[in-house]
Design a protein around this motif. Structure first.
Motif, PDB file in Angstrom:
ATOM      1  N   THR A  95       0.838  -1.201   0.000  1.00  0.00           N
ATOM      2  CA  THR A  95       0.000   0.000   0.000  1.00  0.00           C
ATOM      3  C   THR A  95       0.875   1.253   0.000  1.00  0.00           C
ATOM      4  O   THR A  95       1.792   1.395   0.808  1.00  0.00           O
ATOM      5  N   ARG A 129      -4.151   3.158  -2.047  1.00  0.00           N
ATOM      6  CA  ARG A 129      -3.474   2.972  -3.326  1.00  0.00           C
ATOM      7  C   ARG A 129      -2.478   1.827  -3.202  1.00  0.00           C
ATOM      8  O   ARG A 129      -1.829   1.666  -2.165  1.00  0.00           O
ATOM      9  N   ASP A 134      -1.587   2.194  -8.595  1.00  0.00           N
ATOM     10  CA  ASP A 134      -2.633   3.212  -8.493  1.00  0.00           C
ATOM     11  C   ASP A 134      -2.000   4.582  -8.280  1.00  0.00           C
ATOM     12  O   ASP A 134      -1.196   4.754  -7.351  1.00  0.00           O
ATOM     13  N   THR A 135      -2.362   5.545  -9.125  1.00  0.00           N
ATOM     14  CA  THR A 135      -1.974   6.922  -8.862  1.00  0.00           C
ATOM     15  C   THR A 135      -3.121   7.694  -8.234  1.00  0.00           C
ATOM     16  O   THR A 135      -2.922   8.781  -7.695  1.00  0.00           O
ATOM     17  N   GLN A 136      -4.321   7.139  -8.311  1.00  0.00           N
ATOM     18  CA  GLN A 136      -5.488   7.663  -7.627  1.00  0.00           C
ATOM     19  C   GLN A 136      -6.020   6.565  -6.703  1.00  0.00           C
ATOM     20  O   GLN A 136      -5.902   5.387  -7.010  1.00  0.00           O
ATOM     21  N   PRO A 137      -6.611   6.935  -5.575  1.00  0.00           N
ATOM     22  CA  PRO A 137      -7.032   5.904  -4.620  1.00  0.00           C
ATOM     23  C   PRO A 137      -8.231   5.098  -5.090  1.00  0.00           C
ATOM     24  O   PRO A 137      -9.121   5.607  -5.771  1.00  0.00           O
ATOM     25  N   ARG A 258      -6.356   4.565 -11.695  1.00  0.00           N
ATOM     26  CA  ARG A 258      -6.469   3.311 -10.961  1.00  0.00           C
ATOM     27  C   ARG A 258      -6.259   2.139 -11.910  1.00  0.00           C
ATOM     28  O   ARG A 258      -6.609   2.200 -13.084  1.00  0.00           O
TER      29      ARG A 258
END
Length: 432
Positions: A95, A129, A134-137, A258
């Motif tokens: 994470t 993330r 993932d660059t966005q949650p 994502r």
């Protein structure tokens, strides 16, 4: 299969007896029951519970059992045990972010208790993330109960109302990294490596058709059984009993930051042969690659058809092998008079294999008459219509723009191709 969390846009192919290979579930947004708290809910309570949530998030990020335990009601022994287990289950999950946001107080009715302490039922959004993916949650909804004790608000229950289930809620997660993928599963690492091998093969195969503008990476989730598969989807598992895998996400370009999750149904996956697993994985990876240009008005015959087309490409399988149920229907004179409707792809729909096979054949018709690049262009053109005039009008417009034929004429060509294959003794193999 393609699905929206928590929903599933079914997709699959006829490699197993019941029909489907896989699919996708795209979510169009979250829907929550409204809270019962008034607009003037105590701001101090909100701040105190959010502070407790922030401390919980920091404890999870640090994998700090003591700090996490400090946010829990001391007398809630079952909760303390389950939270400790959850943190251990997360140990291998990479994470990059983990946060909780309080969304509503008094979000659900609480069970009665003899304890006179003040309690609040809250709806919380978990946003996390995965590092490198993932660059966005990615978000999930949780329903929690907090109790005031000694001036502090502490978590006292996470089971008074069910929320979204994550893999680490179900057991200890093993993580296997591939060149293009991350496999998270409840099986042993050796078993998960086989999934990584398939995923790493699928990514370049899909990019060869759909280009490299997508993230070119996948995240696979591997639960232990059908019940866990259903819990991860937030759906009745029996509705997906014949589906080998599902891709979950939201429709349209909003999800670009994502990497959509491919969730494997072990009950079906374990019964597939090597070719079946290859086709399923490529099918699901196609859903990931096309997610940003899959919209509410994209018909499932097209989204599932292109996934099956890409999945079978290069396998050397004939139409008889790819679409056996459809071939039987055609030989018996049962030629469909319209392209399959969206609900024909629901996991429990009658004629599910035929729907997938008809969708594959529709994409085959485009490729045989106009070439594969036109099939890709059709998919993009449909997204660009904005759905103007409704789904059928949007499809008609995109077809005219890319292959010079409207929906009615295309349907007639597709039916003619189906009938022609029967007249030729189903001997035409075509590309793929």
């Amino acid at each position: 299969m393609d699905a929206g969390r928590r929903g599933v846009l079914a997709a699959g192919a006829a490699l197993v007896a019941a029909g489907g290979l896989g699919g996708a579930v795209w979510r169009g947004g979250h829907h929550h029951a409204p809270g019962t708290a008034s607009a003037g809910a105590d701001a101090e309570v909100r701040r105190a519970i959010q502070d407790a949530l922030d401390r919980r998030a920091a404890a999870v990020r640090a994998r700090d059992q003591g700090a996490l335990a400090a946010t829990l009601l001391p007398g809630a022994q079952a909760l303390r045990s389950s939270q400790s287990t959850m943190l251990r289950n997360l140990a291998q999950v990479p994470t990059a972010a983990w946060d909780y946001q309080l969304q509503a107080l008094d979000a659900f009715p609480l069970p009665p208790t003899l304890d006179p302490a003040e309690r609040r039922a809250v709806r919380v959004q978990l946003a996390y993330r995965l590092a490198g993916f993932d660059t966005q949650p990615v978000t999930a909804t949780q329903y929690l109960t907090f109790t005031r004790q000694g001036g502090s608000w502490l978590l006292s229950s996470d089971s008074d109302r069910a929320g979204d289930a994550e893999l680490w809620d179900l057991g200890p997660v093993n993580a296997v990294h591939g060149r293009y993928c991350l496999v998270l599963g409840l099986r042993g690492a050796d078993a998960l490596r086989a999934f990584a091998v398939e995923a790493d093969r699928a990514v370049p195969a899909v990019s060869a058709v759909w280009g490299d503008s997508w993230g070119q990476r996948t995240v696979l989730q591997v639960p232990l059984g059908l019940d866990q598969f259903g819990r991860l989807l937030g759906a009745d598992p029996l509705g997906y009993a014949s589906i080998a895998a599902v891709t979950t996400g939201e429709l349209g370009p909003a999800e670009a930051g994502r990497t959509e999750r491919i969730t494997v149904n072990p009950q079906v996956w374990d019964g597939l042969n090597a070719l079946g697993r290859r086709v399923v994985t490529t099918h699901e990876t196609t859903h990931v690659a096309t997610r940003a240009v899959t919209e509410q008005w994209t018909p499932r015959w097209l989204s599932e058809g292109v996934a099956n087309w890409t999945g079978y490409l290069g396998t050397g399988r004939s139409p008889q092998q790819i679409a056996p149920e459809l071939i039987v229907d055609l030989a018996a004179g049962r030629v469909p008079d319209h392209l399959p409707a969206d609900d024909a792809f629901d996991g429990s729909a009658p004629g599910l294999p035929q729907a997938y096979e008809q969708a594959w054949f529709a994409c085959r018709s485009v490729v045989l008459r106009h070439g594969q690049p036109r099939l890709v262009a059709l998919y993009h053109a449909l997204a660009a219509t904005g759905g103007r005039g409704g789904p059928d009008a949007a499809v008609d417009s995109a077809l005219r723009q890319t292959i010079g034929t409207g929906l009615t004429a295309f349907t007639a060509q597709w039916r003619s191709d189906l009938s022609g294959m029967v007249r030729a003794g189903a001997a035409v193999t075509g590309p793929g």
